[in-house]
Design a protein around this motif. Structure first.
Motif, PDB file in Angstrom:
ATOM      1  N   ARG A  74       0.824  -1.210   0.000  1.00  0.00           N
ATOM      2  CA  ARG A  74       0.000   0.000   0.000  1.00  0.00           C
ATOM      3  C   ARG A  74       0.858   1.259   0.000  1.00  0.00           C
ATOM      4  NH1 ARG A  74      -5.128   1.423   1.258  1.00  0.00           N
ATOM      5  NH2 ARG A  74      -5.702  -0.554   2.242  1.00  0.00           N
ATOM      6  N   GLU A 317     -10.868   2.309   3.261  1.00  0.00           N
ATOM      7  CA  GLU A 317     -10.445   2.388   1.860  1.00  0.00           C
ATOM      8  C   GLU A 317     -10.791   3.752   1.268  1.00  0.00           C
ATOM      9  OE1 GLU A 317      -8.526   0.373   0.114  1.00  0.00           O
ATOM     10  OE2 GLU A 317      -8.315  -0.812   1.948  1.00  0.00           O
ATOM     11  N   GLU A 318     -11.883   4.339   1.737  1.00  0.00           N
ATOM     12  CA  GLU A 318     -12.256   5.670   1.259  1.00  0.00           C
ATOM     13  C   GLU A 318     -11.236   6.713   1.719  1.00  0.00           C
ATOM     14  OE1 GLU A 318     -14.305   8.879  -0.487  1.00  0.00           O
ATOM     15  OE2 GLU A 318     -14.250   6.708  -0.870  1.00  0.00           O
ATOM     16  N   TRP A 320      -8.053   6.206   2.245  1.00  0.00           N
ATOM     17  CA  TRP A 320      -6.865   6.029   1.408  1.00  0.00           C
ATOM     18  C   TRP A 320      -7.111   6.548  -0.010  1.00  0.00           C
ATOM     19  CZ3 TRP A 320      -2.275   5.503   3.252  1.00  0.00           C
ATOM     20  CH2 TRP A 320      -2.067   4.870   4.466  1.00  0.00           C
ATOM     21  N   ARG A 321      -8.351   6.360  -0.514  1.00  0.00           N
ATOM     22  CA  ARG A 321      -8.665   6.870  -1.848  1.00  0.00           C
ATOM     23  C   ARG A 321      -8.598   8.395  -1.853  1.00  0.00           C
ATOM     24  NH1 ARG A 321     -12.189   9.346  -4.714  1.00  0.00           N
ATOM     25  NH2 ARG A 321     -13.521   9.715  -2.879  1.00  0.00           N
ATOM     26  N   GLU A 322      -9.138   9.029  -0.799  1.00  0.00           N
ATOM     27  CA  GLU A 322      -9.107  10.484  -0.720  1.00  0.00           C
ATOM     28  C   GLU A 322      -7.671  10.996  -0.630  1.00  0.00           C
ATOM     29  OE1 GLU A 322     -11.593  11.806   2.459  1.00  0.00           O
ATOM     30  OE2 GLU A 322     -13.437  11.054   1.530  1.00  0.00           O
ATOM     31  N   THR A 325      -6.237  10.614  -4.262  1.00  0.00           N
ATOM     32  CA  THR A 325      -6.825  11.445  -5.317  1.00  0.00           C
ATOM     33  C   THR A 325      -6.807  12.949  -5.015  1.00  0.00           C
ATOM     34  OG1 THR A 325      -9.042  11.114  -4.415  1.00  0.00           O
ATOM     35  CG2 THR A 325      -8.294   9.574  -6.118  1.00  0.00           C
TER      36      THR A 325
END
Length: 329
Positions: A74, A317-318, A320-322, A325
């Motif tokens: 990750r 996971e959200e 980490w996505r934020e 991105t």
């Protein structure tokens, strides 16, 4: 017997005071909203100097090398180069029991193997509002003894987190000065910086402890360490626009106060148990990242600056996505 005239005058004074308070709150809210406007510069993003707070399970035996290998997968695509691994807390008298970090040496070896170039520090602290007394010289000496011992396990450094520390605490400055020779890398988390005049005494009157540090004291701490992580979350702001403006203000102040040869992190809330109404909705990694970009755009380029994600075991996971991105690109 109190006359009606006196009562009426008293009520008028109370009403006037309430009007003043409401007006001041409105001014601060308006200032925060204005801060969180505009578009950040295209270059304002991670420079590969980010950090991650990590839980105690990494040093007490609940995590194995396979878990570090999975973490490495990750982190290799992120800007995270510093890990703050919880290895305390200190006892009430400042002692640090080695039984709390039996697998610290293993963790350091695994990080070296799977994440070369990533530094790992022992995250150490305690509550100082009734548990650990940093004003006591013997307790500070015990803290230093604990630092000496844990550094023998191979950690790159020590990351202090004492809460709530009052602005102007000279004993904490003494502790930092005396910790400096014991570690290659010294870092600390800090409360928020007083955003505007009079906010520190006002919040202290309500909370009975400092929510904010003065700018002068924050600078004194920053000058004594290699890394500073401002805990900009738990702001109490009910709206994204207010929280975003609050973070912009914190980051701009910190960028001005932290010497350029020191690392500055702004904490990003990758957790979801704020305990405040609408806390999860107002505070997020995405809003923090945008706010930090706006602050960086206003201040100018700075290499040793990044986000510190709090905390690995609560991050979704959200989250980490934020991070990916909104901050990496």
């Amino acid at each position: 017997m109190i006359s009606r005239t006196v009562v009426r005058r008293g009520l008028r004074l109370v009403a006037l005071a309430l009007v003043v308070v409401v007006a001041l709150v409105g001014l601060v809210a308006g200032a925060f909203r204005v801060q969180f406007t505009g578009a950040p510069a295209g270059w304002a993003k991670s420079t590969g100097h980010d950090a991650l707070w990590m839980g105690h399970m990494w040093v007490d035996g609940r995590r194995a090398e396979a878990d570090v290998a999975a973490l490495a997968v990750r982190l290799r695509t992120t800007g995270i180069r510093d890990l703050y691994v919880h290895a305390g807390p200190f006892e009430a008298d400042g002692r640090l029991d080695p039984a709390k970090y039996p697998h610290a040496r293993d963790l350091v070896a695994w990080v070296r193997r799977h994440l070369p170039g990533v530094r790992v520090s022992a995250w150490l602290g305690q509550k100082v509002d009734g548990t650990l007394d940093l004003d006591d010289a013997r307790s500070r000496a015990n803290v230093l003894d604990g630092v000496r011992e844990i550094m023998k396990t191979g950690f790159d450094g020590v990351h202090y987190n004492f809460e709530p520390l009052g602005s102007g605490d000279e004993d904490f400055l003494d502790l930092l000065d005396r910790t400096r020779p014991l570690t290659r890398l010294l870092s600390t988390s800090t409360p928020q910086i007083e955003p505007y005049p009079l906010m520190r005494p006002a919040t202290r009157a309500v909370l009975d402890h400092d929510k904010y540090w003065s700018r002068a004291y924050f600078r004194s701490v920053a000058e004594r360490v290699d890394q500073v992580a401002v805990m900009a979350y738990d702001s109490g702001m009910p709206l994204e626009s207010l929280y975003g403006g609050h973070v912009v203000r914190q980051a701009v102040l910190a960028l001005d106060l932290v010497p350029r040869d020191r690392q500055l992190f702004v904490g990003a809330p990758a957790y979801h148990d704020h305990g405040l109404p609408r806390g999860d909705q107002a505070e997020s990694v995405a809003i923090t990242a945008r706010a930090v970009k706006l602050a960086l755009s206003e201040h100018g380029r700075r290499e040793r600056f990044g986000l510190a994600m709090y905390v690995d075991f609560a991050a979704t996971e959200e989250d980490w996505r934020e991070y990916a991105t909104h901050w990496l690109i």
